[in-house]
Every structure is written in structure tokens, then in C-alpha cells.
Design an enzyme around this catalytic site. Structure first.
Site, PDB file in Angstrom:
ATOM      1  N   ASP A  85      43.709  38.298  42.307  1.00  0.00           N
ATOM      2  CA  ASP A  85      44.404  39.304  43.117  1.00  0.00           C
ATOM      3  C   ASP A  85      45.240  38.583  44.174  1.00  0.00           C
ATOM      4  O   ASP A  85      44.709  37.879  45.026  1.00  0.00           O
ATOM      5  CB  ASP A  85      43.369  40.223  43.762  1.00  0.00           C
ATOM      6  CG  ASP A  85      43.967  41.148  44.811  1.00  0.00           C
ATOM      7  OD1 ASP A  85      45.177  41.423  44.725  1.00  0.00           O
ATOM      8  OD2 ASP A  85      43.221  41.581  45.708  1.00  0.00           O
TER       9      ASP A  85
ATOM     10  N   ASP B  13      44.455  43.882  47.380  1.00  0.00           N
ATOM     11  CA  ASP B  13      44.063  45.273  47.135  1.00  0.00           C
ATOM     12  C   ASP B  13      42.815  45.380  46.266  1.00  0.00           C
ATOM     13  O   ASP B  13      42.374  46.482  45.937  1.00  0.00           O
ATOM     14  CB  ASP B  13      45.212  46.067  46.515  1.00  0.00           C
ATOM     15  CG  ASP B  13      45.585  45.597  45.112  1.00  0.00           C
ATOM     16  OD1 ASP B  13      45.013  44.587  44.628  1.00  0.00           O
ATOM     17  OD2 ASP B  13      46.457  46.242  44.478  1.00  0.00           O
TER      18      ASP B  13
ATOM     19  N   ASP C  75      46.449  40.927  39.505  1.00  0.00           N
ATOM     20  CA  ASP C  75      47.840  41.272  39.250  1.00  0.00           C
ATOM     21  C   ASP C  75      48.585  40.093  38.630  1.00  0.00           C
ATOM     22  O   ASP C  75      48.043  38.995  38.470  1.00  0.00           O
ATOM     23  CB  ASP C  75      48.518  41.740  40.539  1.00  0.00           C
ATOM     24  CG  ASP C  75      48.269  40.802  41.715  1.00  0.00           C
ATOM     25  OD1 ASP C  75      48.405  39.571  41.539  1.00  0.00           O
ATOM     26  OD2 ASP C  75      47.923  41.292  42.809  1.00  0.00           O
TER      27      ASP C  75
ATOM     28  N   ASP D 118      48.996  42.306  24.871  1.00  0.00           N
ATOM     29  CA  ASP D 118      48.149  43.271  24.178  1.00  0.00           C
ATOM     30  C   ASP D 118      48.973  44.536  23.943  1.00  0.00           C
ATOM     31  O   ASP D 118      49.694  44.989  24.845  1.00  0.00           O
ATOM     32  CB  ASP D 118      46.935  43.599  25.055  1.00  0.00           C
ATOM     33  CG  ASP D 118      45.684  43.834  24.244  1.00  0.00           C
ATOM     34  OD1 ASP D 118      45.800  44.416  23.154  1.00  0.00           O
ATOM     35  OD2 ASP D 118      44.600  43.442  24.707  1.00  0.00           O
TER      36      ASP D 118
ATOM     37  N   GLU E  63      43.469  43.284  15.759  1.00  0.00           N
ATOM     38  CA  GLU E  63      42.073  43.628  15.990  1.00  0.00           C
ATOM     39  C   GLU E  63      41.675  44.652  14.935  1.00  0.00           C
ATOM     40  O   GLU E  63      42.298  45.706  14.809  1.00  0.00           O
ATOM     41  CB  GLU E  63      41.865  44.218  17.386  1.00  0.00           C
ATOM     42  CG  GLU E  63      40.395  44.488  17.681  1.00  0.00           C
ATOM     43  CD  GLU E  63      40.172  45.450  18.837  1.00  0.00           C
ATOM     44  OE1 GLU E  63      39.118  45.342  19.484  1.00  0.00           O
ATOM     45  OE2 GLU E  63      41.036  46.311  19.090  1.00  0.00           O
TER      46      GLU E  63
ATOM     47  N   HIS F 196      37.117  41.302  26.434  1.00  0.00           N
ATOM     48  CA  HIS F 196      36.969  42.349  27.442  1.00  0.00           C
ATOM     49  C   HIS F 196      36.024  43.460  27.001  1.00  0.00           C
ATOM     50  O   HIS F 196      35.647  44.306  27.819  1.00  0.00           O
ATOM     51  CB  HIS F 196      38.338  42.939  27.766  1.00  0.00           C
ATOM     52  CG  HIS F 196      38.996  43.574  26.570  1.00  0.00           C
ATOM     53  ND1 HIS F 196      39.527  42.836  25.541  1.00  0.00           N
ATOM     54  CD2 HIS F 196      39.181  44.874  26.231  1.00  0.00           C
ATOM     55  CE1 HIS F 196      40.017  43.656  24.621  1.00  0.00           C
ATOM     56  NE2 HIS F 196      39.821  44.891  25.011  1.00  0.00           N
ATOM     57  N   ASP F 197      35.642  43.481  25.726  1.00  0.00           N
ATOM     58  CA  ASP F 197      34.766  44.525  25.204  1.00  0.00           C
ATOM     59  C   ASP F 197      33.349  44.039  24.914  1.00  0.00           C
ATOM     60  O   ASP F 197      32.520  44.820  24.436  1.00  0.00           O
ATOM     61  CB  ASP F 197      35.342  45.094  23.905  1.00  0.00           C
ATOM     62  CG  ASP F 197      36.533  46.011  24.140  1.00  0.00           C
ATOM     63  OD1 ASP F 197      36.621  46.589  25.244  1.00  0.00           O
ATOM     64  OD2 ASP F 197      37.363  46.150  23.227  1.00  0.00           O
TER      65      ASP F 197
END
Length: 562
Positions: free
Chosen positions: A22, A26, A30, A99, A266, A338-339
Site C-alpha cells: 500500500d 489507505d 495498489d 488476470d 484456469e 489467491h484461492d
């Protein structure tokens, strides 16, 4: 290997932008934060950076619900920031892959806003709309067009009062599925992809791409015991026209360009036979697939049905895919994304032997045939988060599952135990850069809590430190770049019935790489077939050459063969 198959020797690094770095305080990662840490990736030696979605989105599924394909969500920055990131990635000799989610959009995408406005809107057929079942009351339970269940719990159909019909959503109700049977949809997607490639990106990781073709008859699926909804099955997975659609995509988007590009599919639920079709160079569909068999070995009927981990089952599955794609096709090698929960906590030992087991998992990953993918934090040996309450979770899949399970009478503590083991939020806690209060991720309050073990596990304590997990990954990546046998060699399993050892060879043009790994918390002796191969060979990865292996110890040898 031809120049167009450069990706065979590459290593890809996945960034989940919300959790990487970041730059403005915030609490959310990013694009400028990513730019500030590109030297970390260059030092590691990776070739490709893959960004999880940064497009405009309501963030119902953390960006996998896209409302504007050709803009950046202000949460992450701007198009100018993305352009700057692409330039800086290229300046370091790396490529950038985005992605892309085109099985579905957000329900706030202008295409869907038009589609739901009336039955005669020109974009009505851009999505899957169907009336209620004959003889039922629209909107009432049981009136859905078929019995399919959503991957995110509940029915895959949402009733829309505006037109009195249902739309299909294989995921969240805010993620309506695009109708790829409509050629206008396909051309809109191809045009958007070409726009991004013209902007300088180097390819796409295509989210759930093998779900884009549905059987237009939409038949009911099998209902398993104890489940309310029907399985999607082959009516959706590797559907009837999926290979036609992907060949058309490649022909119209990729084939006209004279550039080194990457297209990764995927493909949940894919079979080895179908994977060969997707990745056969003659088919010109995708370069490689993500399959999920090896990350389902510790689950039963669903991901929440957690089974005891059995290394032998995992090994057999990995070997099956190595052998299945040996002659035709190519695989993506990964433990985390991420899953998925963190591999060290799932398949290794995240306690006393965390470093050793993280190294072992890395060794097995990088030495198989296929393209290795690292997920942010893999190179540090990051672990699962010690979640205590449902309020600490953010993931829509996890939260939905908890509330539905409790509603059905399950013990909340039992449900939380399953979430701690398998929730996607385990992979989404902030990247651990240093031992400062928020791990160097942000100066504000992070959107998801930082793992308290960041004080011990962080990049500052590992980069350049001999023996660290980071430096182990760095050595393995360098070996892939330097040793043709790692990229091109065949794969032969050794001691396939051993209860502790995962051992195999990669042989190519007079060179044999021998990989030995003690996939357990107990010491192990090298049996004769392995000891003979390793004796006198060059130790290229590892610290010891004795005939015994310490718990979670792994080594890579190189020897000349005739």
C-alpha cells in the site's frame, strides 16, 4: 523449444494487489505499491508478473466481479499507473500478465444493466436468462430454471423482478454469467483483449475459462446425498463448444501479433485428456492450464470437508499429471494462489520445521515438468492466519458458507475450524515485508489483518540471508534458467511406494537431475536405488550429502548419464 514457447523456462509470480503493498496509507494495496517492490521480484529472478484483477469493480468478490474491463479501479490507481507499472516491469526484463474474468461480469457492468432492463433489449441475450420452471411461481423456491448450485453456496439462479426471469450466476449473485453462444459477446471480449495487448501487457491468466461454454439445454445436475442443489458437471465444465471458443480467441487476438505472449487457462474440474486438448500446440488454444487435482487431495465432497493430509495421495496425483502431459501439453505448477490456503500450513509443518518444509515444497515445485508459479509470500514461507471469529474473515465464499452452515444447525466452532484450514483469506493477508507493526504493508489500517508471525517471517529477514526460504527459491529459479534438463527433461518417479520419500529424476541429453525429498517430520534413510544415484553426483541444491535425510530435508543432484 521454439521462441514462441519461451514460457517453458519461465517462472511466474502472482500478485494479489489488495495485499501486496500500500503506497498511500489507505490500508489497501495498489499499483504504486507494486512498483515500489519490483526490485524484490527482480532479485528473486522471476520472469513474469501476474496481477490479480485491478479493473473497476464493486469488489463483491475482490475484483473478480468486473464492471469496466478497460479501466482501473480507483482503489488501485489509474490507467496511467498501470502503464507506468508495465514500463517498469519491462525495464527489469520481466513481462506482465493480467488476470481476466470473462465467464462472468459484475451485475453493475453496463452490459448487464442493459441486459436486465427489458426482455427485448439488444443485450438481453448477452447473459443467460430463463423463465421459471413450468407450473411454478416465479421467484418462489423450486421455480429456478434448473437445480444447479453456485460455487459460492445457494442456487446458481437469481430472480430479477424487473423482467420476471432468472439469470445464471455460477458464482456470486452479483456475477452474472456471460452467454458465449452469442457471437457479439465473443467479439466484445476479443476487442477488449486486443486493446490491452496494444497497451503493452504480455498476456492473460483467464479465470475459470473452461466454464464459458454451457449446454444450452441447461439440464438438471446430479444431487448428491445431503446436498440441496445439483452438480454442474460436464454441462458447464469443459462444455460443448469451449475448444471452439478458445481456438477462435487465439486466432483473432493472439495469432496476428508477433510478440512473446502468454495465455494461461484456469480450468477447474479439467481432466488430463481435456488438458491435453487445451494445451496441445497444434490446437492453438492456451499455452498451459491451471488444474486443481493436487489441491483437492485433502478434501472430501467439498472444500470444507477437510480430510487428513496423505503425502502418498498428493504424490500420486502430481505424478499422474506429469505422466499425463508428458507427450502433449503443458502444466502450471503451483502450491498457492489467491484461492488456496498456505501450502506450508496445509502440506508442510508451519511450526518447528517451517523453513525446512517450505524449502522442500519449493524444491518439488520447481523441479517438475511445467511452468512454476509463485504466489506472493511463497518465497518467504508465509503461513495461514490464526482466525478466531467469523468477523475476522472477509472472503464472500467463507462468510456465506459459515452462515449457511450455522443456519442448517452446525456447531459454529466446527465451521470455524474448517474455515481456518481452507478459507481463501489465508492467502489474502498482507505481504510481510518487515517486522514493523503492519509488516511494512501499510502505514494505515490494513483491509485484512496482518499475520502476527510477520515479526519472524518477513522479507527483510530473508533477502540475501544464506539458508533462508527466499534464497532457496532464488537458487531454484536460477537452476531452471541455467539447466536445460529442468525445463526439457523427462520425468521418472523413483521409490513410488515409499511412505516418506518423494523422489524423481529429470533427464535430458546426457544430464540427469535427481530430486530427493523427505516429505515427513521423521528422519529417513535413502534406499539403495537413491543412494547409488546420488553417490558421486554434484549436489546443486541442499546442504548435506549423507545417506540419511533429516525431517523435511530436500536435495537436488546433477550427474552425467549416457
Amino acid at each position: 523449444m521454439t521462441e514462441t514457447e519461451w514460457w517453458r523456462s519461465a517462472v511466474v509470480y502472482q500478485i494479489y494487489p489488495r495485499s501486496f503493498a500500500d503506497s498511500n496509507g489507505d490500508g489497501v494495496g495498489d499499483l504504486d505499491g507494486i512498483r515500489g517492490h519490483l526490485d524484490h521480484l527482480a532479485t528473486l529472478g522471476v520472469d513474469v508478473v501476474w496481477l490479480s484483477p485491478v479493473y473497476r469493480s464493486p469488489m463483491d468478490d475482490n475484483g473478480y466481479d468486473i464492471s469496466d474491463y478497460q479501466n482501473i479501479d480507483p482503489l488501485f490507481g489509474s490507467l496511467a499507473d498501470l502503464d507506468a507499472l508495465v514500463d517498469e516491469v519491462h525495464a527489469r526484463g520481466m513481462k506482465l500478465v493480467m488476470d481476466l474474468v470473462v465467464n462472468h461480469t459484475s451485475d453493475e457492468h453496463p452490459w448487464f444493466t442493459e441486459s436486465r432492463s427489458s426482455k427485448d433489449n439488444p443485450k438481453r441475450d448477452w447473459y443467460w436468462w430463463r423463465p421459471a420452471r413450468d407450473g411454478t411461481v416465479p421467484g418462489e423456491p423450486g421455480s429456478e430454471p434448473n437445480n444447479w448450485g453456485s460455487f459460492f453456496s445457494g442456487s446458481a439462479w437469481e430472480y430479477d423482478e424487473t423482467t420476471g426471469e432468472y439469470y445464471l450466476h455460477l458464482f456470486s449473485r452479483k456475477q452474472p454469467d456471460l452467454n458465449w453462444e452469442n457471437p457479439e459477446v465473443r467479439q466484445a471480449v476479443y476487442s477488449m483483449m486486443s486493446w490491452w495487448l496494444a497497451r503493452g501487457i504480455d498476456g492473460f491468466r483467464m479465470d475459470v475459462i473452461n466454464l464459458i461454454s454451457k449446454d444450452p439445454a441447461l439440464p438438471d445436475g446430479e444431487v448428491r446425498p445431503g446436498e440441496e442443489h445439483g452438480q454442474l458437471g460436464r454441462s458447464v465444465i469443459d462444455g460443448p463448444r469451449v475448444h471452439e471458443f478458445l481456438a477462435e480467441m487465439h486466432r483473432e487476438v493472439f495469432a496476428p501479433l508477433d510478440r512473446e505472449l502468454l495465455l494461461v487457462g484456469e480450468t477447474p474440474g479439467v481432466t488430463i485428456e481435456e488438458a491435453r486438448k487445451y494445451t496441445d500446440p497444434a490446437s492453438r488454444e492456451v499455452d498451459m492450464v491451471f488444474q486443481f487435482d493436487h489441491v483437492q487431495v485433502d478434501r472430501g465432497a467439498s472444500k470444507w470437508d477437510v480430510l487428513p493430509f496423505d503425502m502418498r495421495v498428493l504424490r500420486a496425483d502430481l505424478v499422474q499429471w506429469q505422466e499425463g502431459l508428458a507427450e502433449v501439453g503443458w502444466n502450471s505448477l503451483y502450491w498457492d494462489n489467491h484461492d488456496q490456503p498456505r501450502a506450508v500450513s496445509r502440506f508442510g509443518d508451519d511450526g518447528e520445521c517451517r523453513v525446512e518444509s517450505a524449502k522442500l515444497l519449493a524444491t518439488i515445485l520447481h523441479l517438475q515438468r511445467g511452468t512454476p508459479y509463485l504466489y506472493q509470500g511463497d518465497e518467504l514461507g508465509m503461513t495461514n492466519y490464526p482466525f478466531r471469529t467469523i468477523e475476522e474473515f472477509d472472503d464472500i465464499e467463507s462468510v456465506n458458507y459459515f452462515h449457511e452452515s450455522v443456519r442448517q444447525g452446525e456447531d459454529p466452532d466446527d465451521v470455524l475450524a474448517r474455515l481456518r484450514a481452507m478459507s481463501r483469506d489465508n492467502a489474502r493477508t498482507p505481504m510481510q515485508w518487515d517486522d514493523s507493526p503492519q509488516a511494512g504493508f501499510t502505514t494505515g489500517t490494513p483491509w485484512l489483518a496482518v499475520n502476527p508471525n510477520h515479526v519472524e517471517i518477513n522479507a527483510a529477514r530473508q533477502v540475501g540471508v544464506p539458508g533462508s526460504v527466499f534464497e532457496h527459491h532464488r537458487a531454484l529459479i536460477a537452476l531452471r534458467h541455467e539447466e536445460p534438463a529442468v525445463v526439457h527433461g523427462d520425468f521418472t518417479m523413483l521409490v513410488p511406494d515409499d511412505d516418506q520419500l518423494f523422489a524423481f529424476t529429470r533427464r535430458h541429453e546426457g544430464t540427469e537431475m535427481v530430486v530427493v525429498a523427505n516429505f515427513s517430520g521423521k528422519p529417513a534413510e535413502l534406499p539403495g536405488v537413491l543412494a547409488d544415484r546420488c553417490e558421486g553426483a554434484e549436489l546443486v541444491i541442499g546442504d548435506r550429502t549423507s545417506t540419511d535425510l533429516l525431517p523435511w530435508e530436500s536435495r537436488v543432484y546433477r550427474r552425467a548419464v549416457s
